[in-house]
Design an enzyme around this catalytic site. Structure first.
Site, PDB file in Angstrom:
ATOM      1  N   SER A 111      48.191  46.751 -16.809  1.00  0.00           N
ATOM      2  CA  SER A 111      48.799  45.937 -17.021  1.00  0.00           C
ATOM      3  C   SER A 111      47.840  44.372 -16.690  1.00  0.00           C
ATOM      4  CB  SER A 111      50.154  45.887 -16.722  1.00  0.00           C
ATOM      5  OG  SER A 111      50.439  44.564 -17.590  1.00  0.00           O
ATOM      6  N   TYR A 154      56.821  48.344 -11.038  1.00  0.00           N
ATOM      7  CA  TYR A 154      55.949  48.124 -12.383  1.00  0.00           C
ATOM      8  C   TYR A 154      54.417  47.611 -11.625  1.00  0.00           C
ATOM      9  CZ  TYR A 154      53.804  47.572 -16.674  1.00  0.00           C
ATOM     10  OH  TYR A 154      52.840  48.057 -17.964  1.00  0.00           O
TER      11      TYR A 154
END
Length: 198
Positions: free
Chosen positions: A141, A155
């Site tokens: 990401s 994350y």
């Protein structure tokens, strides 16, 4: 069809981005194996792949374990003959996290993003090395892998680790004819089953 005769293994392939990618590979001529933990969703996507005229294999497996990852790889090779492409997409949706995720399981986030990627690569690489050919695509990401954000500690750490893992693997296996790539998805990388946001 650019991928005629190829076999792709897509983890987390029963919904969301994984589903979109699995169907995109099938549209380009590849046979596709998908791995997930929800049998009904697996079968639905498998049926869609077959409706496109491609072979499909579904594997209900837990990829945080060597046993689950090895079974996914071995079943794919047994049913579809080989693995040309591995897409490591399995993992949780980051949009649901906030400060409370410290209590809900940071370890689960790390396992879902990093451990699944590592285990799947470990399971598939011996096959690709033996064939001197293969492509691995690890999802990351761009929003958090290089700069952490409040409420997304696990994350962000897991995606940064996936990037470093990918860079290291790319150097280690390039002489075997294997390419390891990072795909940055951003916050909303897909638009359902019709394709990707450009």
């Amino acid at each position: 069809m650019q991928l005629e005769g190829k076999v792709a293994l897509v983890t987390g392939g029963a919904r969301g981005l994984g589903c979109s990618m699995a169907l995109a590979y099938a549209r380009e001529g590849a046979d596709v194996a998908i791995v997930a933990r929800t049998p009904s969703e697996l079968e639905a996507v498998g049926s869609e792949i077959r409706a496109l005229g491609r072979r499909a294999h579904t594997v209900n497996a837990e990829l945080t374990t060597s046993d689950g990852a090895n079974r996914a790889a071995l079943e794919t090779i047994s049913e579809l003959g080989k693995i040309d492409i591995l897409v490591n997409n399995a993992g949780p949706d980051p949009l649901g996290y906030g400060p409370g995720h410290y209590r809900r399981g940071m370890a689960m986030v790390m396992e879902s993003n990093l451990t699944t990627t590592f285990m799947a690569c470990k399971a598939v690489l011996p096959h690709m090395i033996e064939r001197s050919s293969g492509v691995i695509v690890n999802l990351t990401s761009k929003n958090v892998a290089r700069r952490g954000r409040a409420g997304q500690a696990a994350y962000a750490a897991s995606k940064a680790a996936v990037e470093r893992l990918s860079e290291s693997l790319a150097d280690e296996v390039k002489d075997f004819g294997i390419a390891v790539n990072i795909l940055e998805t951003g916050r909303k990388p897909w638009l359902g089953r019709e394709g990707f946001r450009q």
